[in-house]
Design a protein around this motif. Structure first.
Motif, PDB file in Angstrom:
ATOM      1  N   HIS A   1       8.222 -46.027 -12.316  1.00 15.02           N
ATOM      2  CA  HIS A   1       7.792 -47.276 -12.744  1.00 15.02           C
ATOM      3  C   HIS A   1       6.507 -47.562 -14.015  1.00 15.02           C
ATOM      4  O   HIS A   1       5.867 -47.511 -13.423  1.00 15.02           O
ATOM      5  N   LEU A   2       6.408 -47.891 -15.090  1.00 16.41           N
ATOM      6  CA  LEU A   2       5.398 -47.727 -15.544  1.00 16.41           C
ATOM      7  C   LEU A   2       4.260 -49.598 -15.724  1.00 16.41           C
ATOM      8  O   LEU A   2       4.916 -50.228 -14.819  1.00 16.41           O
ATOM      9  N   GLY A   3       4.227 -49.892 -16.718  1.00 19.68           N
ATOM     10  CA  GLY A   3       4.179 -50.963 -17.677  1.00 19.68           C
ATOM     11  C   GLY A   3       2.398 -51.775 -16.993  1.00 19.68           C
ATOM     12  O   GLY A   3       2.384 -52.359 -17.819  1.00 19.68           O
ATOM     13  N   GLY A   4       1.900 -51.018 -16.553  1.00 15.07           N
ATOM     14  CA  GLY A   4       0.169 -51.443 -15.869  1.00 15.07           C
ATOM     15  C   GLY A   4       0.705 -53.533 -16.146  1.00 15.07           C
ATOM     16  O   GLY A   4      -0.641 -53.297 -16.099  1.00 15.07           O
ATOM     17  N   THR A   5       0.937 -53.367 -14.831  1.00 15.65           N
ATOM     18  CA  THR A   5       0.900 -54.689 -13.678  1.00 15.65           C
ATOM     19  C   THR A   5       0.232 -54.746 -13.882  1.00 15.65           C
ATOM     20  O   THR A   5      -0.429 -55.323 -13.454  1.00 15.65           O
ATOM     21  N   LYS A   6      -0.211 -56.156 -14.388  1.00  7.79           N
ATOM     22  CA  LYS A   6      -1.731 -57.386 -13.815  1.00  7.79           C
ATOM     23  C   LYS A   6      -1.580 -58.500 -13.842  1.00  7.79           C
ATOM     24  O   LYS A   6      -0.552 -59.430 -14.292  1.00  7.79           O
ATOM     25  N   MET A   7      -2.188 -58.664 -12.453  1.00  8.33           N
ATOM     26  CA  MET A   7      -2.269 -60.316 -11.735  1.00  8.33           C
ATOM     27  C   MET A   7      -3.535 -60.641 -11.580  1.00  8.33           C
ATOM     28  O   MET A   7      -3.889 -59.764 -11.172  1.00  8.33           O
ATOM     29  N   LEU A   8      -4.585 -61.730 -12.122  1.00  7.28           N
ATOM     30  CA  LEU A   8      -5.174 -61.894 -11.404  1.00  7.28           C
ATOM     31  C   LEU A   8      -6.870 -60.763 -11.190  1.00  7.28           C
ATOM     32  O   LEU A   8      -7.500 -60.481 -10.610  1.00  7.28           O
ATOM     33  N   GLY A   9      -6.706 -60.141 -12.796  1.00  5.87           N
ATOM     34  CA  GLY A   9      -7.397 -58.722 -12.995  1.00  5.87           C
ATOM     35  C   GLY A   9      -6.781 -57.845 -12.336  1.00  5.87           C
ATOM     36  O   GLY A   9      -7.276 -56.659 -12.464  1.00  5.87           O
ATOM     37  N   MET A  10      -5.715 -58.092 -11.258  1.00  6.34           N
ATOM     38  CA  MET A  10      -5.899 -56.624 -10.053  1.00  6.34           C
ATOM     39  C   MET A  10      -4.568 -55.672 -11.057  1.00  6.34           C
ATOM     40  O   MET A  10      -3.265 -56.786 -11.507  1.00  6.34           O
TER      41      MET A  10
END
Length: 270
Positions: A188-197
Motif C-alpha cells: 500500500h503506497l500513495g503517500g497519504t497526507k492529512m494536516l501535513g502528516m
C-alpha cells in the motif's frame, strides 16, 4: 493449481489462491464519491474501480486491513452480505458487530485463522502495521498487515504479504523473521497526507520496505484513487529501478496477475 490477484482499485483486490477466493478492503464507490476518514476528515475518489472484475458469488471471505472509508465504503456495504466471513482488527470487529456483521473475526497481531478445503489449507496471520507517526497513530484506526499462506498437503505453495496502510517501521522487520520467505507482496503506497502528516508509505518508504521484505514479486496498489494521496506510483517505480530492486510488477485496474507458486508444489493439485 494457480494463484492470482485481480486489482480492482485502491486496496481492493480479488485473491484466487488455489481453491480459495478472498476479497480485500472493498471500496466500490465511483469516481466523484466521498468517503469519511474520521475526525471530521473526508476525501474524494478520483478514479473508478474496475467493478467488472468483482463477482461476490465466488468470494469465500473478506480481508479488511482497517475500518476506514476508503477501505470499506458505503457502496461496498450495500452489497457485502452480513454473513460473509470478515478477518480484520479486534477494534474493527467490535464496530462491525454493532453494524450487524455476523461473521467478523478480529485477529490480534501474530494470531491466525485457517481454512481447509480438500488437500489445501489457507492460513491468514495478522502482522504489525502503524498508520500514523507518533501520537497521531492513536487517533487513527488500528491497522493490520496480513500474511496469507497457501499449503498443499502441509507444504507451503505461496506466502503473500499484504502491508495494509502502514508506515515503514522497525517493527516490520519481524515479519520475514517470524513468517519466513515472502513470495509476493501487495504494498500500500500513495503517500497519504492529512494536516501535513504522512499516513501511508510514499515512494521512499515503499522502497525501504521492499528492501526489508525482499519478496520475489512486489505489486504496488493504493496510490492514486483519492485526493489525499500525494505520492505518485512513478516515485516508487523510479526509486525501485534506481536501487536495483527486481520483481516489481505494476498492475492495471481490472487486470489479473499470476502469483509465484513454489517449485514442487504448484503442479500437484489441478
Amino acid at each position: 493449481m494457480q494463484s492470482s490477484v485481480t486489482f480492482v482499485g485502491n486496496a481492493t483486490t480479488i485473491l484466487r489462491l488455489g481453491s480459495f477466493t478472498l476479497l480485500t478492503d472493498p471500496a466500490f464507490g465511483a469516481a466523484g464519491s466521498r468517503v469519511y476518514l474520521g475526525n471530521g476528515a473526508w476525501t474524494k475518489r478520483l478514479r473508478d474501480p474496475a467493478m467488472d472484475a468483482v463477482d461476490m458469488r465466488e468470494v469465500d471471505a473478506m480481508l479488511l486491513s482497517h475500518l476506514h472509508g476508503d477501505h470499506f465504503d458505503l457502496a461496498a456495504r450495500r452489497v457485502i452480505e452480513p454473513t460473509l466471513p470478515i478477518l480484520t482488527t479486534p477494534q474493527a470487529e467490535r464496530r462491525l458487530r454493532r453494524r450487524r456483521y455476523l461473521a467478523v473475526c478480529g485477529l490480534p497481531t501474530w494470531e491466525c485463522r485457517e481454512y481447509t478445503r480438500d488437500r489445501q489449507r489457507l492460513r491468514v496471520t495478522a502482522v504489525p502495521g502503524r498508520h500514523g507517526p507518533g501520537f497521531a497513530d492513536r487517533l487513527l484506526p488500528d491497522v493490520m498487515g496480513s500474511v496469507i499462506e497457501l499449503e498443499v498437503d502441509g507444504r507451503c505453495a505461496l506466502r503473500l504479504y499484504i502491508t495494509g496502510d502502514t508506515l515503514f517501521d522497525a517493527a516490520l522487520a519481524a515479519i520475514p523473521r517470524r513468517m519466513g520467505e515472502i513470495d509476493a507482496m501487495l504494498i500500500h503506497l500513495g503517500g497519504t497526507k492529512m494536516l501535513g502528516m504522512l499516513l501511508t508509505m510514499d515512494g521512499h518508504q515503499g522502497v525501504e520496505l521492499t528492501h526489508l521484505i525482499r519478496p520475489t514479486m512486489t505489486l504496488p496498489i493504493h496510490y492514486d484513487d483519492y485526493k489525499v494521496m500525494k505520492s505518485p506510483l512513478t516515485d516508487f517505480l523510479t526509486r525501485a529501478k534506481n536501487q536495483g530492486l527486481s520483481g516489481v510488477r505494476p498492475i492495471e485496474r481490472g487486470a489479473t496477475m499470476t502469483l509465484p507458486l513454489r517449485r514442487g508444489v504448484a503442479g500437484e493439485v489441478a
